[in-house]
Design a protein around this motif. Structure first.
Motif, PDB file in Angstrom:
ATOM      1  N   THR A 193       0.860  -1.184   0.000  1.00 28.25           N
ATOM      2  CA  THR A 193       0.000   0.000   0.000  1.00 28.25           C
ATOM      3  C   THR A 193       0.901   1.240   0.000  1.00 28.25           C
ATOM      4  OG1 THR A 193      -0.038   0.177   2.402  1.00 28.25           O
ATOM      5  CG2 THR A 193      -1.749  -1.204   1.383  1.00 28.25           C
ATOM      6  N   LYS A 194       0.328   2.387  -0.303  1.00 30.72           N
ATOM      7  CA  LYS A 194       1.097   3.643  -0.367  1.00 30.72           C
ATOM      8  C   LYS A 194       1.848   3.889   0.948  1.00 30.72           C
ATOM      9  CE  LYS A 194       0.479   8.532  -1.607  1.00 30.72           C
ATOM     10  NZ  LYS A 194       0.825   9.211  -0.345  1.00 30.72           N
ATOM     11  N   GLU A 195       1.163   3.667   2.055  1.00 28.50           N
ATOM     12  CA  GLU A 195       1.742   3.918   3.379  1.00 28.50           C
ATOM     13  C   GLU A 195       2.956   3.015   3.623  1.00 28.50           C
ATOM     14  OE1 GLU A 195      -0.029   4.453   7.897  1.00 28.50           O
ATOM     15  OE2 GLU A 195      -0.859   2.861   6.635  1.00 28.50           O
ATOM     16  N   TYR A 196       2.813   1.738   3.310  1.00 28.67           N
ATOM     17  CA  TYR A 196       3.916   0.801   3.534  1.00 28.67           C
ATOM     18  C   TYR A 196       5.048   1.010   2.528  1.00 28.67           C
ATOM     19  CZ  TYR A 196       1.407  -1.810   7.115  1.00 28.67           C
ATOM     20  OH  TYR A 196       0.781  -2.180   8.277  1.00 28.67           O
ATOM     21  N   ARG A 197       4.681   1.407   1.295  1.00 29.94           N
ATOM     22  CA  ARG A 197       5.723   1.673   0.283  1.00 29.94           C
ATOM     23  C   ARG A 197       6.605   2.851   0.733  1.00 29.94           C
ATOM     24  NH1 ARG A 197       9.424   2.571  -1.685  1.00 29.94           N
ATOM     25  NH2 ARG A 197      10.172   2.596  -3.831  1.00 29.94           N
ATOM     26  N   GLU A 198       5.963   3.850   1.341  1.00 28.50           N
ATOM     27  CA  GLU A 198       6.729   5.014   1.823  1.00 28.50           C
ATOM     28  C   GLU A 198       7.602   4.651   3.024  1.00 28.50           C
ATOM     29  OE1 GLU A 198       3.733   7.966   2.492  1.00 28.50           O
ATOM     30  OE2 GLU A 198       3.524   8.431   0.346  1.00 28.50           O
ATOM     31  N   ALA A 199       7.174   3.669   3.803  1.00 29.68           N
ATOM     32  CA  ALA A 199       7.932   3.266   4.996  1.00 29.68           C
ATOM     33  C   ALA A 199       9.080   2.307   4.654  1.00 29.68           C
ATOM     34  CB  ALA A 199       6.996   2.582   5.993  1.00 29.68           C
ATOM     35  N   ALA A 200       8.933   1.535   3.576  1.00 32.50           N
ATOM     36  CA  ALA A 200       9.847   0.421   3.280  1.00 32.50           C
ATOM     37  C   ALA A 200      11.324   0.794   3.102  1.00 32.50           C
ATOM     38  CB  ALA A 200       9.348  -0.339   2.046  1.00 32.50           C
ATOM     39  N   PRO A 201      11.681   1.981   2.572  1.00 33.17           N
ATOM     40  CA  PRO A 201      13.113   2.308   2.438  1.00 33.17           C
ATOM     41  C   PRO A 201      13.878   2.334   3.761  1.00 33.17           C
ATOM     42  CG  PRO A 201      11.804   3.767   1.063  1.00 33.17           C
ATOM     43  CD  PRO A 201      10.831   2.987   1.899  1.00 33.17           C
ATOM     44  N   PHE A 202      13.137   2.369   4.883  1.00 30.24           N
ATOM     45  CA  PHE A 202      13.752   2.306   6.217  1.00 30.24           C
ATOM     46  C   PHE A 202      14.611   1.041   6.356  1.00 30.24           C
ATOM     47  CE2 PHE A 202      13.520   0.951  10.710  1.00 30.24           C
ATOM     48  CZ  PHE A 202      14.035   2.084  11.338  1.00 30.24           C
ATOM     49  N   ILE A 203      14.234  -0.028   5.633  1.00 29.36           N
ATOM     50  CA  ILE A 203      14.959  -1.307   5.724  1.00 29.36           C
ATOM     51  C   ILE A 203      16.406  -1.125   5.257  1.00 29.36           C
ATOM     52  CG2 ILE A 203      15.059  -3.700   4.879  1.00 29.36           C
ATOM     53  CD1 ILE A 203      11.939  -3.448   4.469  1.00 29.36           C
ATOM     54  N   TYR A 204      16.578  -0.543   4.063  1.00 29.90           N
ATOM     55  CA  TYR A 204      17.930  -0.384   3.516  1.00 29.90           C
ATOM     56  C   TYR A 204      18.723   0.667   4.294  1.00 29.90           C
ATOM     57  CZ  TYR A 204      21.718   0.169   0.125  1.00 29.90           C
ATOM     58  OH  TYR A 204      22.952   0.233  -0.479  1.00 29.90           O
ATOM     59  N   LYS A 205      18.033   1.720   4.724  1.00 29.79           N
ATOM     60  CA  LYS A 205      18.718   2.754   5.532  1.00 29.79           C
ATOM     61  C   LYS A 205      19.302   2.122   6.797  1.00 29.79           C
ATOM     62  CE  LYS A 205      16.026   6.741   4.019  1.00 29.79           C
ATOM     63  NZ  LYS A 205      14.774   7.443   4.252  1.00 29.79           N
ATOM     64  N   THR A 206      18.519   1.241   7.421  1.00 34.77           N
ATOM     65  CA  THR A 206      18.980   0.577   8.644  1.00 34.77           C
ATOM     66  C   THR A 206      20.145  -0.368   8.340  1.00 34.77           C
ATOM     67  OG1 THR A 206      16.728   0.706   9.508  1.00 34.77           O
ATOM     68  CG2 THR A 206      18.216  -0.789  10.641  1.00 34.77           C
ATOM     69  N   LEU A 207      20.074  -1.082   7.223  1.00 33.74           N
ATOM     70  CA  LEU A 207      21.180  -1.958   6.822  1.00 33.74           C
ATOM     71  C   LEU A 207      22.474  -1.167   6.633  1.00 33.74           C
ATOM     72  CD1 LEU A 207      19.717  -4.485   4.193  1.00 33.74           C
ATOM     73  CD2 LEU A 207      20.466  -4.986   6.515  1.00 33.74           C
ATOM     74  N   LYS A 208      22.365  -0.008   5.995  1.00 31.00           N
ATOM     75  CA  LYS A 208      23.571   0.805   5.757  1.00 31.00           C
ATOM     76  C   LYS A 208      24.185   1.283   7.074  1.00 31.00           C
ATOM     77  CE  LYS A 208      21.890   3.702   2.643  1.00 31.00           C
ATOM     78  NZ  LYS A 208      21.881   4.816   1.673  1.00 31.00           N
ATOM     79  N   LYS A 209      23.321   1.660   8.017  1.00 31.21           N
ATOM     80  CA  LYS A 209      23.825   2.089   9.328  1.00 31.21           C
ATOM     81  C   LYS A 209      24.440   0.907  10.085  1.00 31.21           C
ATOM     82  CE  LYS A 209      20.683   6.000   9.912  1.00 31.21           C
ATOM     83  NZ  LYS A 209      19.420   6.433  10.517  1.00 31.21           N
ATOM     84  N   ALA A 210      23.821  -0.264   9.944  1.00 32.31           N
ATOM     85  CA  ALA A 210      24.355  -1.481  10.588  1.00 32.31           C
ATOM     86  C   ALA A 210      25.743  -1.809  10.029  1.00 32.31           C
ATOM     87  CB  ALA A 210      23.400  -2.648  10.366  1.00 32.31           C
ATOM     88  N   LYS A 211      25.906  -1.628   8.738  1.00 38.52           N
ATOM     89  CA  LYS A 211      27.210  -1.878   8.098  1.00 38.52           C
ATOM     90  C   LYS A 211      28.282  -0.973   8.709  1.00 38.52           C
ATOM     91  CE  LYS A 211      29.584  -1.804   3.661  1.00 38.52           C
ATOM     92  NZ  LYS A 211      29.441  -2.064   2.228  1.00 38.52           N
ATOM     93  N   LYS A 212      27.922   0.291   8.892  1.00 40.55           N
ATOM     94  CA  LYS A 212      28.867   1.257   9.474  1.00 40.55           C
ATOM     95  C   LYS A 212      29.225   0.852  10.912  1.00 40.55           C
ATOM     96  CE  LYS A 212      29.562   6.234   9.396  1.00 40.55           C
ATOM     97  NZ  LYS A 212      28.934   7.553   9.236  1.00 40.55           N
ATOM     98  N   LYS A 213      28.213   0.481  11.679  1.00 42.89           N
ATOM     99  CA  LYS A 213      28.434   0.097  13.085  1.00 42.89           C
ATOM    100  C   LYS A 213      29.284  -1.164  13.197  1.00 42.89           C
ATOM    101  CE  LYS A 213      24.342   2.235  15.153  1.00 42.89           C
ATOM    102  NZ  LYS A 213      25.082   3.096  16.108  1.00 42.89           N
ATOM    103  N   PHE A 214      29.147  -2.067  12.240  1.00 38.69           N
ATOM    104  CA  PHE A 214      29.873  -3.338  12.271  1.00 38.69           C
ATOM    105  C   PHE A 214      31.393  -3.124  12.215  1.00 38.69           C
ATOM    106  CE2 PHE A 214      31.373  -7.384  10.264  1.00 38.69           C
ATOM    107  CZ  PHE A 214      30.946  -8.254  11.254  1.00 38.69           C
ATOM    108  N   GLY A 215      31.808  -1.950  11.719  1.00 34.34           N
ATOM    109  CA  GLY A 215      33.235  -1.631  11.678  1.00 34.34           C
ATOM    110  C   GLY A 215      33.851  -1.520  13.067  1.00 34.34           C
ATOM    111  N   THR A 216      33.055  -1.104  14.035  1.00 35.00           N
ATOM    112  CA  THR A 216      33.606  -0.873  15.385  1.00 35.00           C
ATOM    113  C   THR A 216      32.923  -1.686  16.480  1.00 35.00           C
ATOM    114  OG1 THR A 216      32.104   1.019  15.636  1.00 35.00           O
ATOM    115  CG2 THR A 216      34.332   1.494  14.845  1.00 35.00           C
TER     116      THR A 216
END
Length: 281
Positions: A193-216
């Motif tokens: 749905t429109k609401e969930y489609r707008e929310a879904a990019p949060f998944i990749y944003k969180t993955l990218k932040k997790a990648k950064k955190k995994f360095g330390t």
């Protein structure tokens, strides 16, 4: 583009091409095609004389029958997309053509790869995947088959099956194709749905932040951080997040030098299940 829905006719056509020493690239799909699929087709075209795409919604890999019924089927649009990139051959068989009267999975041993992540949540899924992919490889007999890294566990499992069954072809994993906002392209995205489609990019944003955190930080601390972020999210429900060894797919307890790691995630956006992953350093 040549279209086939019968195994025997496709095999006959491809055998004449092989006699002429043509190389064959193969992209197996379940249809509802998008730019991610087309990127696989283009990869195949760059390295092969002939590119074959299959469209088949495989019933044996769905642990949820309702999901099978609701899976998008858009064959006319798929044909237009394939023609737009000059695909050579489409194979779109019926369920009866593939399974005859026995719609069941072969049993596979993938050396434990099938028991990780998706295997814990989708009973029998990888037996279904192995069954259809092995069948399609036998029909098409390609030189190289192309799969997206969004389904990274599936990619590793197919490589293992090819190795264990000594199937004479190469498996090529291709980079994840993303929307502009980072959401991994998937046929299921069309059902958001429109609401969930707008929310879904949060998944990749969180993955990218997790990648950064995994360095330390340790794998455990990164995992807890991701779980906490999703607990606070008003719409998205985390099914799992895990940091695993790329080769064994086993969850990492302690980082070791020279090992390759990847973070894997599965999230429910309403009733639509989305998966993604990211390479870690």
């Amino acid at each position: 583009m040549r279209k086939f829905d019968k195994k025997s006719e496709l095999k006959k056509y491809l055998s004449t091409l092989k006699n002429d020493k043509k190389t064959i690239g193969f992209v197996p799909t379940m249809g509802a095609l998008h730019q991610g699929h087309l990127s696989l087709v283009k990869n195949a075209q760059e390295k092969n004389d002939i590119t074959v795409v299959s469209i088949f919604v495989n019933p044996t890999q769905f642990d949820n029958k309702e999901d099978l019924v609701k899976y998008p089927k858009t064959l006319e649009n798929d044909i237009q997309l394939l023609e737009s990139v000059n695909c050579d051959v489409l194979f779109s068989p019926s369920v009866e053509e593939i399974y005859a009267e026995n719609i069941s999975s072969e049993r596979f041993d993938f050396d434990g790869l099938e028991h990780q992540m998706e295997g814990k949540f989708r009973d029998g899924h990888f037996d279904g995947v192995g069954t259809i992919v092995k069948t399609l490889f036998e029909i098409v007999a390609p030189d190289t088959a192309y799969f997206g890294k969004k389904d990274f566990q599936q990619l590793q499992i197919i490589k293992k099956m090819v190795e264990k069954h000594t199937i004479p072809l190469k498996i090529k994993g291709c980079d994840i194709f993303r929307e502009e906002d980072g959401l991994a392209m998937s046929s299921r995205n069309a059902r958001l749905t429109k609401e969930y489609r707008e929310a879904a990019p949060f998944i990749y944003k969180t993955l990218k932040k997790a990648k950064k955190k995994f360095g330390t930080k340790s794998a455990d601390k990164v995992t807890k951080w991701v779980e906490k972020k999703f607990k606070k999210h008003p719409l998205l429900e985390l099914e799992y997040f895990t940091i695993a060894n790329e080769k064994t797919l086993e969850t990492v307890n302690k980082k070791e030098p020279k090992q390759k790691y990847r973070a894997f995630i599965a999230v429910f956006a309403g009733e639509i299940r989305l998966i993604d992953n990211i390479r870690l350093k």
